[in-house]
Design a protein around this motif. Sequence first.
Motif, PDB file in Angstrom:
ATOM      1  N   ILE A  64       0.847  -1.197   0.000  1.00 50.85           N
ATOM      2  CA  ILE A  64       0.000   0.000   0.000  1.00 50.85           C
ATOM      3  C   ILE A  64       0.877   1.240   0.000  1.00 50.85           C
ATOM      4  CG2 ILE A  64      -0.216   0.024   2.519  1.00 50.85           C
ATOM      5  CD1 ILE A  64      -3.056   1.173   2.118  1.00 50.85           C
ATOM      6  N   LEU A  65       0.437   2.237  -0.760  1.00 45.83           N
ATOM      7  CA  LEU A  65       1.112   3.523  -0.846  1.00 45.83           C
ATOM      8  C   LEU A  65       0.083   4.572  -0.467  1.00 45.83           C
ATOM      9  CD1 LEU A  65       3.700   5.000  -1.831  1.00 45.83           C
ATOM     10  CD2 LEU A  65       2.661   5.018  -4.098  1.00 45.83           C
ATOM     11  N   MET A  66       0.370   5.355   0.561  1.00 53.04           N
ATOM     12  CA  MET A  66      -0.587   6.363   1.022  1.00 53.04           C
ATOM     13  C   MET A  66       0.130   7.660   1.348  1.00 53.04           C
ATOM     14  SD  MET A  66      -1.482   4.583   4.685  1.00 53.04           S
ATOM     15  CE  MET A  66      -0.395   3.199   4.963  1.00 53.04           C
ATOM     16  N   GLY A  67      -0.626   8.746   1.278  1.00 53.00           N
ATOM     17  CA  GLY A  67      -0.108  10.048   1.663  1.00 53.00           C
ATOM     18  C   GLY A  67      -0.131  10.196   3.171  1.00 53.00           C
ATOM     19  N   ARG A  68       0.558  11.201   3.661  1.00 50.62           N
ATOM     20  CA  ARG A  68       0.620  11.446   5.104  1.00 50.62           C
ATOM     21  C   ARG A  68      -0.768  11.709   5.691  1.00 50.62           C
ATOM     22  NH1 ARG A  68      -0.015  15.556   7.793  1.00 50.62           N
ATOM     23  NH2 ARG A  68       0.268  16.964   6.054  1.00 50.62           N
ATOM     24  N   GLY A  69      -1.609  12.466   4.971  1.00 54.92           N
ATOM     25  CA  GLY A  69      -2.946  12.768   5.466  1.00 54.92           C
ATOM     26  C   GLY A  69      -3.801  11.522   5.622  1.00 54.92           C
ATOM     27  N   THR A  70      -3.678  10.591   4.702  1.00 54.33           N
ATOM     28  CA  THR A  70      -4.415   9.329   4.788  1.00 54.33           C
ATOM     29  C   THR A  70      -3.866   8.491   5.937  1.00 54.33           C
ATOM     30  OG1 THR A  70      -4.892   9.347   2.424  1.00 54.33           O
ATOM     31  CG2 THR A  70      -5.018   7.216   3.537  1.00 54.33           C
ATOM     32  N   CYS A 126      -3.782   4.445  -1.945  1.00 59.68           N
ATOM     33  CA  CYS A 126      -4.859   4.756  -1.016  1.00 59.68           C
ATOM     34  C   CYS A 126      -4.809   6.233  -0.662  1.00 59.68           C
ATOM     35  CB  CYS A 126      -4.707   3.882   0.232  1.00 59.68           C
ATOM     36  SG  CYS A 126      -5.954   4.154   1.486  1.00 59.68           S
ATOM     37  N   GLY A 127      -5.411   7.079  -1.492  1.00 55.04           N
ATOM     38  CA  GLY A 127      -5.491   8.508  -1.211  1.00 55.04           C
ATOM     39  C   GLY A 127      -4.143   9.141  -0.954  1.00 55.04           C
ATOM     40  N   GLY A 128      -4.163  10.356  -0.973  1.00 53.68           N
ATOM     41  CA  GLY A 128      -5.227  11.284  -1.289  1.00 53.68           C
ATOM     42  C   GLY A 128      -5.072  11.861  -2.678  1.00 53.68           C
ATOM     43  N   GLY A 129      -5.826  12.919  -2.897  1.00 56.77           N
ATOM     44  CA  GLY A 129      -5.892  13.529  -4.206  1.00 56.77           C
ATOM     45  C   GLY A 129      -4.577  14.097  -4.701  1.00 56.77           C
ATOM     46  N   LYS A 130      -3.793  14.692  -3.814  1.00 56.07           N
ATOM     47  CA  LYS A 130      -2.493  15.250  -4.218  1.00 56.07           C
ATOM     48  C   LYS A 130      -1.526  14.129  -4.616  1.00 56.07           C
ATOM     49  CE  LYS A 130      -2.440  19.544  -1.458  1.00 56.07           C
ATOM     50  NZ  LYS A 130      -3.542  20.081  -2.153  1.00 56.07           N
ATOM     51  N   LEU A 131      -1.506  13.068  -3.821  1.00 51.61           N
ATOM     52  CA  LEU A 131      -0.649  11.925  -4.128  1.00 51.61           C
ATOM     53  C   LEU A 131      -1.061  11.304  -5.453  1.00 51.61           C
ATOM     54  CD1 LEU A 131       1.582   9.937  -3.334  1.00 51.61           C
ATOM     55  CD2 LEU A 131      -0.141   8.676  -2.012  1.00 51.61           C
TER      56      LEU A 131
END
Length: 187
Positions: A64-70, A126-131
């Motif tokens: 899984i790859l996710m942004g800090r906010g997620t 897995c999120g977010g929009g910027k990522l």
Amino acid sequence: MRNLTYLVAMSLDGFIAAPDGGVGDFLYEGDHMAALFEEYPDALPAQAREAFGIDAPNTNFDTILMGRGTYQVPGGLASPYPHLRQYVVSDTLSGTPDDVEVVPGSELPAKVRELKAEDGLDIYLCGGGKLAASLVPEIDRLVLKIHPIVLGKGIPLFDGEFPVALFTKAETRTFGSGVVFTTYTKA
């Protein structure tokens, strides 16, 4: 070669979350949830898997790859997806558990290509929009869970500038709940 799959819930007007990152307006009851649990049990965080008694093996994803906010949602877990290899994209985050690797934004494209070249199951974006916007050239598959709601504002599906990318519709399924799962593959 593995695929990078952006699997995400979105509103009819293209938002994946409210402005504050909240997802409470999406539908969490209905026949679409049974399909989600059956087809993508590996895309559920540990607390959801536990709450719903899901102990299924990974069938789609092993990473899984996710942004800090997620990763840092309020009430979140330090290791939300222990059944997957976890990568968080951040230039400021530190102090994560051993099973969560932080990837600086500047290293992201190379890291994604490295992960895609490995053997194994696909990679869950897995999120977010910027990522997602930063990875449009690397996304191989979109699985959009379109909910019959209009948020009016929030975090867009892709938040930022990116090159135009063409995808081909592979499958669409409509559920009694009004949710529609549409899958696209890179053209």
